[in-house]
Design a protein around this motif. Structure first.
Motif, PDB file in Angstrom:
ATOM      1  N   PHE A 285     -56.278 -63.221  -0.984  1.00  0.00           N
ATOM      2  CA  PHE A 285     -56.682 -62.012  -0.266  1.00  0.00           C
ATOM      3  C   PHE A 285     -56.640 -62.187   1.120  1.00  0.00           C
ATOM      4  CE2 PHE A 285     -59.562 -62.416  -4.030  1.00  0.00           C
ATOM      5  CZ  PHE A 285     -59.493 -61.513  -4.387  1.00  0.00           C
ATOM      6  N   ILE A 286     -55.792 -61.454   1.923  1.00  0.00           N
ATOM      7  CA  ILE A 286     -55.225 -61.516   3.069  1.00  0.00           C
ATOM      8  C   ILE A 286     -55.623 -60.647   4.130  1.00  0.00           C
ATOM      9  CG2 ILE A 286     -53.401 -62.196   4.865  1.00  0.00           C
ATOM     10  CD1 ILE A 286     -51.696 -63.013   2.596  1.00  0.00           C
ATOM     11  N   GLY A 287     -56.486 -61.083   5.219  1.00  0.00           N
ATOM     12  CA  GLY A 287     -57.049 -60.255   5.966  1.00  0.00           C
ATOM     13  C   GLY A 287     -57.399 -58.978   5.644  1.00  0.00           C
ATOM     14  N   PHE A 293     -62.893 -58.144   5.157  1.00  0.00           N
ATOM     15  CA  PHE A 293     -62.430 -58.929   6.422  1.00  0.00           C
ATOM     16  C   PHE A 293     -61.477 -57.969   7.450  1.00  0.00           C
ATOM     17  CE2 PHE A 293     -62.140 -61.730   2.738  1.00  0.00           C
ATOM     18  CZ  PHE A 293     -63.345 -62.164   2.724  1.00  0.00           C
ATOM     19  N   ALA A 294     -61.811 -56.842   7.317  1.00  0.00           N
ATOM     20  CA  ALA A 294     -61.154 -56.054   8.417  1.00  0.00           C
ATOM     21  C   ALA A 294     -61.376 -56.378  10.029  1.00  0.00           C
ATOM     22  CB  ALA A 294     -61.313 -54.475   8.366  1.00  0.00           C
ATOM     23  N   LEU A 295     -62.563 -56.869  10.081  1.00  0.00           N
ATOM     24  CA  LEU A 295     -62.884 -57.244  11.462  1.00  0.00           C
ATOM     25  C   LEU A 295     -62.471 -58.623  11.797  1.00  0.00           C
ATOM     26  CD1 LEU A 295     -66.249 -55.387  12.234  1.00  0.00           C
ATOM     27  CD2 LEU A 295     -63.791 -54.658  13.022  1.00  0.00           C
ATOM     28  N   SER A 296     -63.053 -59.637  10.543  1.00  0.00           N
ATOM     29  CA  SER A 296     -62.761 -61.086  10.942  1.00  0.00           C
ATOM     30  C   SER A 296     -61.401 -61.389  10.837  1.00  0.00           C
ATOM     31  CB  SER A 296     -63.764 -61.799  10.074  1.00  0.00           C
ATOM     32  OG  SER A 296     -63.428 -61.653   8.685  1.00  0.00           O
ATOM     33  N   GLY A 297     -60.314 -60.655  10.019  1.00  0.00           N
ATOM     34  CA  GLY A 297     -59.093 -61.223   9.703  1.00  0.00           C
ATOM     35  C   GLY A 297     -59.037 -62.593   9.091  1.00  0.00           C
TER      36      GLY A 297
END
Length: 345
Positions: A285-287, A293-297
């Motif tokens: 799962f990438i970003g 993970f929309a904010l933490s990337g």
């Protein structure tokens, strides 16, 4: 939409690969002069800049600030991981270290040790989604506390004893408490909570239960206490969060803090890991591909592990910045899942 790898020319593919590998190694944008020094391309810095500009227009690279350097977008990372990455098998030392943690003994201790080691090997936070431990009923009783409450006492097949305070419906008699407890012990003993609830529902539906209405409610309430409690128990072991801070640049600290908050919540991360149960090997799962993970990337690499019957019982993985060394981390996570599977056999 990510550009298909087949649409990239050989020259563009090679420049793209060098930018991504350079970025994953250094964490910063890669410039055309740096790529020209890698050798093998026989292109001038100006020609490389033109190719990088084309790759940026395709959505595969981005310029983080005014420098001439480029770094991969999340879509670019996805293309690289899916179509270009050459995985590096774990070393003999890494394999031996992983296998040493998956040793006979309490399963949760082995899983915690494995998660800690995985964190150290990958410089990320190690995650293990543990098998849900389903209590098997051996004996059950109610002890009245008065004032509309009782203590429900469950003795498990492993000898464990757990107590929970439950609220009782108005007017419940001592006889109803005894009847409900005896029914659970005699009719539902040897079953897991889920199996016991299913049998109770079936017997009530078929009219085979001799319980009166009061006792029926007590049985259902007694079983529900542990089912609800079990669903709230943490099912994920996290180790090595400090690695995320130590490896972060100053400008990335806000993202790391956001990620640590996401990990602290556990429930959402556990659900994400759980979605990897159906994967044949590693799932990546990438970003912002995942809203979590929309904010933490951040990125998660996870793989399921199985019991002796081939059933998926948990998921192991790591979480860290999108700048993970995917070529090294993916095989390590995959080998760890295989090792845990052997341990469970």
């Amino acid at each position: 939409m990510t550009q298909p790898i087949t649409e990239l020319s050989t020259r563009a593919r090679e420049v793209f690969r060098m930018v991504v590998e350079g970025y994953l190694d250094s964490g910063g944008p890669i410039g055309s002069r740096t790529i020209s020094r890698f050798g093998g391309l026989n292109l001038s810095p100006a020609s490389i800049r033109n190719v990088m500009q084309d790759l940026e227009e395709m959505g595969l690279l981005a310029a983080p600030h005014t420098s001439a350097g480029r770094m991969p977008t999340e879509g670019g990372l996805r293309l690289f991981v899916d179509a270009m990455m050459q995985a590096n098998a774990p070393t003999d030392e890494e394999r031996a270290a992983i296998e040493a943690q998956a040793r006979p003994g309490p399963v949760e201790e082995a899983l915690a040790a494995t998660s800690q080691l995985l964190s150290g090997l990958t410089a990320s936070a190690g995650l293990v989604l543990v098998p849900r431990s389903e209590a098997v009923l051996r004996q059950f009783s109610f002890v009245s506390l008065g004032h509309g409450q009782a203590v429900a006492v469950l003795v498990g097949a492993d000898g464990s004893v757990e107590n929970r305070v439950v609220d009782l419906p108005p007017g419940v008699s001592a006889g109803a408490l005894t009847e409900a407890a005896n029914y659970i012990t005699e009719r539902l003993g040897g079953l897991t909570l889920a199996e016991a609830q299913a049998r109770l529902a079936d017997e009530l539906a078929q009219g085979r239960s001799a319980l009166d209405k009061a006792a029926q409610g007590l049985v259902a309430r007694g079983l529900a206490v542990w089912s609800e409690d079990g669903s709230r128990r943490p099912v994920m072991i996290v180790r090595g969060q400090a690695n995320l801070i130590e490896g972060a640049d100053a400008e990335d600290l806000d993202r790391v803090r956001q990620l640590l908050g996401e990990i602290e919540g556990k429930e959402e991360i556990a659900r994400l890991l759980d979605s990897a149960r159906g994967a044949r090997a590693c799932k990546i799962f990438i970003g912002s591909e995942n809203k979590l993970f929309a904010l933490s990337g951040s990125s998660v690499i996870a793989a399921p592990y199985h019991d002796a019957a081939g059933r998926v019982v948990g998921v192991v993985g790591v979480i860290g910045p999108t700048r993970l060394n995917y070529a090294r981390v993916v095989p390590i996570v995959d080998f760890t899942a295989q090792t845990l599977t052997r341990m469970m056999a």
